[in-house]
Design a protein around this motif. Structure first.
Motif, short mmCIF file in Angstrom:
data_model
loop_
_atom_site.label_atom_id
_atom_site.label_comp_id
_atom_site.label_asym_id
_atom_site.label_seq_id
_atom_site.Cartn_x
_atom_site.Cartn_y
_atom_site.Cartn_z
N ARG A 1 25.62 -43.48 -15.20
CA ARG A 1 25.39 -42.22 -15.89
C ARG A 1 24.66 -42.44 -17.21
N GLU A 2 25.01 -43.49 -17.93
CA GLU A 2 24.36 -43.77 -19.21
C GLU A 2 22.86 -44.00 -19.03
N ASP A 3 22.48 -44.68 -17.96
CA ASP A 3 21.06 -44.93 -17.69
C ASP A 3 20.33 -43.62 -17.42
N ARG A 4 20.95 -42.75 -16.65
CA ARG A 4 20.32 -41.46 -16.34
C ARG A 4 20.18 -40.60 -17.59
N LEU A 5 21.22 -40.56 -18.42
CA LEU A 5 21.16 -39.77 -19.65
C LEU A 5 20.10 -40.30 -20.60
N ARG A 6 19.96 -41.61 -20.68
CA ARG A 6 18.93 -42.22 -21.53
C ARG A 6 17.54 -41.84 -21.03
N ALA A 7 17.34 -41.86 -19.72
CA ALA A 7 16.04 -41.50 -19.14
C ALA A 7 15.73 -40.02 -19.38
N ILE A 8 16.73 -39.18 -19.27
CA ILE A 8 16.54 -37.75 -19.53
C ILE A 8 16.11 -37.53 -20.98
N ALA A 9 16.80 -38.18 -21.89
CA ALA A 9 16.48 -38.03 -23.31
C ALA A 9 15.08 -38.52 -23.63
N ALA A 10 14.64 -39.57 -22.95
CA ALA A 10 13.32 -40.14 -23.22
C ALA A 10 12.19 -39.31 -22.63
N MET B 1 1.28 -28.22 -19.10
CA MET B 1 1.38 -28.66 -17.73
C MET B 1 2.84 -28.72 -17.32
N THR B 2 3.14 -28.25 -16.13
CA THR B 2 4.51 -28.31 -15.62
C THR B 2 4.58 -29.32 -14.50
N GLY B 3 5.74 -29.79 -14.26
CA GLY B 3 5.94 -30.76 -13.19
C GLY B 3 7.40 -31.08 -13.04
N HIS B 4 7.67 -31.97 -12.12
CA HIS B 4 9.04 -32.38 -11.85
C HIS B 4 9.19 -33.86 -12.13
N LEU B 5 10.35 -34.22 -12.56
CA LEU B 5 10.67 -35.61 -12.80
C LEU B 5 12.04 -35.86 -12.18
N ARG B 6 12.08 -36.72 -11.19
CA ARG B 6 13.33 -37.06 -10.53
C ARG B 6 13.88 -38.32 -11.18
N ILE B 7 15.07 -38.22 -11.71
CA ILE B 7 15.70 -39.35 -12.38
C ILE B 7 16.88 -39.82 -11.54
#
Length: 73
Positions: free
Chosen positions: A12-21, A1-7
């Motif tokens: 910046r640290e919070d965004r990078l952590r969310a991307i990694a998760a 399944m494909t989709g989009h996730l807007r973070i």
């Protein structure tokens, strides 16, 4: 399944952590306004997708060459 996730995040640290998760082998595209905004995102997506698209459907890519070139300024 494909989709989009807007973070979105304040730090910046919070965004990078969310991307990694949330991303495994996903294509991560950043459209930061100081890095040419949406053109940065389009450029990243086209660089990831276009070589395979050209191998599979060279005529289709050639038919849309002008639009693709405008997408990658």
């Amino acid at each position: 399944m494909t989709g989009h996730l807007r973070i979105v995040g304040d730090r910046r640290e919070d965004r990078l952590r969310a991307i990694a998760a949330h991303t495994g082998k996903a294509l991560v595209v950043r459209c930061h306004q100081r890095l040419r905004g949406p053109y940065t995102g389009v450029d990243t997506v086209l660089r990831a997708v276009l070589p395979e698209a050209y191998r599979r459907w060279p005529d289709l890519v050639e038919d849309h060459r002008v639009a693709l070139l405008y997408g990658m300024p």
